[in-house]
Scaffold this active site. Structure first.
Site, short mmCIF file in Angstrom:
data_model
loop_
_atom_site.label_atom_id
_atom_site.label_comp_id
_atom_site.label_asym_id
_atom_site.label_seq_id
_atom_site.Cartn_x
_atom_site.Cartn_y
_atom_site.Cartn_z
N CYS A 111 -0.90 6.47 10.03
CA CYS A 111 0.34 5.88 10.55
C CYS A 111 0.08 4.56 11.27
O CYS A 111 -0.73 4.49 12.18
CB CYS A 111 1.01 6.87 11.49
SG CYS A 111 2.55 6.26 12.15
N CYS A 136 6.52 -6.74 7.23
CA CYS A 136 7.65 -6.22 7.99
C CYS A 136 8.12 -7.31 8.96
O CYS A 136 7.31 -8.09 9.46
CB CYS A 136 7.22 -4.99 8.79
SG CYS A 136 8.57 -4.21 9.69
N HIS A 152 -3.38 4.97 16.71
CA HIS A 152 -4.65 4.56 16.13
C HIS A 152 -4.87 3.10 16.50
O HIS A 152 -4.16 2.22 15.99
CB HIS A 152 -4.61 4.72 14.62
CG HIS A 152 -4.25 6.11 14.22
ND1 HIS A 152 -3.09 6.41 13.54
CD2 HIS A 152 -4.86 7.30 14.45
CE1 HIS A 152 -3.03 7.72 13.35
NE2 HIS A 152 -4.09 8.28 13.90
N GLU A 171 0.83 -1.20 0.00
CA GLU A 171 0.00 0.00 0.00
C GLU A 171 0.87 1.25 0.00
O GLU A 171 1.98 1.25 0.55
CB GLU A 171 -0.91 0.00 1.23
CG GLU A 171 -1.94 -1.12 1.16
CD GLU A 171 -2.93 -1.09 2.32
OE1 GLU A 171 -4.09 -1.48 2.10
OE2 GLU A 171 -2.55 -0.70 3.44
N SER A 225 12.50 6.64 7.17
CA SER A 225 12.15 6.40 8.56
C SER A 225 12.60 5.00 8.98
O SER A 225 12.39 4.04 8.25
CB SER A 225 10.64 6.53 8.73
OG SER A 225 10.28 6.26 10.06
#
Lengths: 224, 353
Positions: free
Chosen positions: B337, B119, B294, B99, B196
């Site tokens: 995020c 990940c 979130h 995505e 990041s």
């Protein structure tokens, strides 16, 4: 823990390999003489040339063992392991100092591993931390329960082998996650150490959390 | 289909740096200037086929097509948030997807790109982490996320904050950031590109030395024990070493380092945390970005408490650390995020358990 890739700004030193044995199809146990102290659960950066990238592997031997052992499987197309597997006794291996804080303790705990993720727990066991532990090891095939003779002898019924693709005497037929799902009344005040692939760690962690284990008692180490 | 075609898929040209393209030209017996021509078509235009490379002879185009795929892949799905954020779904291979989030606002248009399918890092609070790891992205697959969206020309900033840990795929990420910033590539200012990381120190050192792009570090707690519970990486690369690495780097005048900090209500937003952050970052030229947590289903972490968040920001600013609160964008389409995930689309492969 396996492998992270990048040019290290670390100091390598060379060691001479004592043995590099295929203990199961595509899985090797490599050993060299120990001349440094480490804490069970720590990792070493290793390379076949001092110009290569360091990749991290958990030490798979005890703090007082004469030799350092590393457990690895061959990753087809990988930059390190196919070259590592062809090394012979007296060949040179480049290593970093041991580091990392994935450490065991004397407290009762669950050690939950998949595949070569058994390495840090075997190191802890060899370092005298095996009592009051339940060791759960998941693998696809029956020949991938590394060190099982020694572990069976010591842990007895506290050593659970979960085999997802084959049935065998004394083993649980299913994934380690299925075995965890089947357990009831897991103690909430004990630590649950996890070591394996990201998928294994996140799935096991989710199951443990759903069974009421506080996240602060789940201690995860991942392959990367 | 020939045996060779079955076994060895063709390499993609998209994602090749100019030196890579020069090597390819040499290998194919082509003059070196063809490399620059190919780079132009790959990175300065939106052509979809070799036939459109009109300043390259047909013979050369056929030669290229014989050996290489172009590597341009269209998104298969797009969702749009009420706030204008868009989330694109790109196929990477059969049953593997990534995505990409397009985040427009009044001052900039940011594209949040992925660097891996899934990940490996297993952070407790992250939806991507919960799908495990499926594959590395090539530099071409990273670049394609910019090249193949309709907003391509509008993008002002790129952040490597999508799926994956960029420095667990450092070689391809380094190539991608070169192409994004190079004169032969997309010519974005390095100050507009941010990579990041959760702090994979060896790769960070390479990045800080060899790139001019900005760095963001996911900290989420300044305390060793607490961070270990949230982020397994702390066992191997403790945050203190990560900060030391930044402090040792020559950041020049304009390069920006930001500390990303997800705020969990009454967990990592206390005065104790303010004090330790101030101590830890005492010598670091950086700013802190506070991020709302979130909630992810079945993750036992408390959501951000708004009042405490503002107080936390104020306390950090008072300590002299420039601290901002990141606006949450694309929440209604799970583009914010920590929410990117293609778990539902994965066909499970045989793992080691």
């Amino acid at each position: 823990m396996n492998s992270v890739e990048s040019k290290p700004n670390v100091k390598f030193k060379s060691v001479s390999i004592l043995s590099n044995t295929e203990i199961s199809p595509n899985v090797f146990l490599l050993s060299f003489k120990r001349d440094f102290a480490f804490k069970a659960g720590q990792v070493l950066g290793i390379a076949v040339s001092s110009n290569d990238d360091a990749r991290l592997y958990s030490i798979a031997s005890g703090e007082n063992d004469e030799n350092i052992s590393l457990l690895y499987n061959i990753k087809p197309g990988g930059k390190l392991t196919p070259n590592l597997a062809i090394l012979r006794p007296d060949d040179t291996l480049w290593i970093t100092v041991p580091f990392g804080s994935y450490a065991g303790s004397d407290e009762p705990a669950y050690w939950i591993a998949a595949g070569t993720g058994i390495a840090p727990f075997y190191s802890m066991f060899r370092s005298g931390l095996g009592s009051d532990k339940v060791l759960i090891h998941g693998s696809r095939t029956l020949d991938a329960f590394y060190f099982s003779d020694e572990l069976l002898n010591d842990f007895g019924p506290r050593y659970v082998r979960c085999c997802s693709q084959q049935e065998g005497e004394g083993t649980y037929h299913g994934r380690v996650t299925q075995y965890l799902e089947s357990l009831n009344n897991l103690p909430e005040d004990q630590k649950y150490y996890l070591c394996g692939s990201a998928e294994m760690v996140v799935e096991c962690r989710e199951i443990l959390l759903s069974k009421g284990i506080p996240f602060s008692n789940v201690v995860a180490e991942i392959y990367f | 289909m020939s045996f060779a075609e079955t076994i060895i898929p063709k390499e993609h040209l998209l994602g090749k740096t100019l030196p890579d393209l020069k090597r390819i030209a040499g290998k194919l017996g082509l003059p070196a200037f063809v490399a620059a021509q190919i780079a132009y078509w790959l990175y300065k235009t939106n052509i979809q086929s070799y036939d459109e490379m009109t300043n390259i002879s047909k013979k050369v185009r056929l030669l290229l097509a014989e050996h290489y795929e172009l590597g341009v892949v269209e998104p298969v799905k797009v969702q749009q948030s009420e706030d204008g954020t868009k989330k694109y779904l790109f196929p990477v291979s059969s049953h593997k997807f990534i995505e990409t989030a397009f985040i427009p606002d009044a001052r900039r248009n940011t594209l949040c790109v992925s660097s891996q399918v899934g990940c490996k890092m297993g952070c407790l609070f992250c939806a991507t982490g919960r799908q495990g790891f499926q594959d590395q992205l090539s530099a071409g697959q990273i670049i394609n996320q910019l090249r193949s969206i309709p907003e391509r020309e509008l993008i002002t900033n790129i952040v490597f904050m999508g799926m994956g840990e960029p420095f667990d795929n450092a070689e391809e990420v380094m190539k991608a950031q070169e192409i994004l910033t190079a004169a032969y590539g997309f010519e974005l200012s390095a100050r507009k590109v941010t990579v990041s990381t959760i702090g994979i120190v060896p790769a960070m050192e390479v990045f800080l030395r060899e790139s001019k792009c900005n760095l963001a570090v996911s900290m989420h707690s300044p305390f060793d024990e607490e961070r270990r519970k949230l982020m397994p990486i702390q066992h191997v690369y403790p945050i203190k070493d990560v900060i030391d690495t930044i402090n040792c780097a020559d950041l020049g005048k304009y390069r920006r380092v930001s500390i990303e900090y997800i705020v969990f209500g009454e967990l990592n937003d206390t005065q104790k945390h303010v004090k330790e952050l101030a101590r830890l970052l005492n010598k670091t030229r950086c700013r802190i970005n506070l991020i709302h947590f979130h909630p992810v289903p079945n993750v036992p972490l408390p959501p951000t408490n708004e009042d405490r968040l503002i107080e936390f920001q104020r306390a950090l600013n008072e300590k002299g650390i420039v601290t901002t609160i990141r606006a949450s964008r694309g929440l209604d389409i799970d583009a914010a995020c920590g929410l990117l995930s293609t778990k539902a689309l994965i066909q499970r492969e045989n793992g080691d358990f």
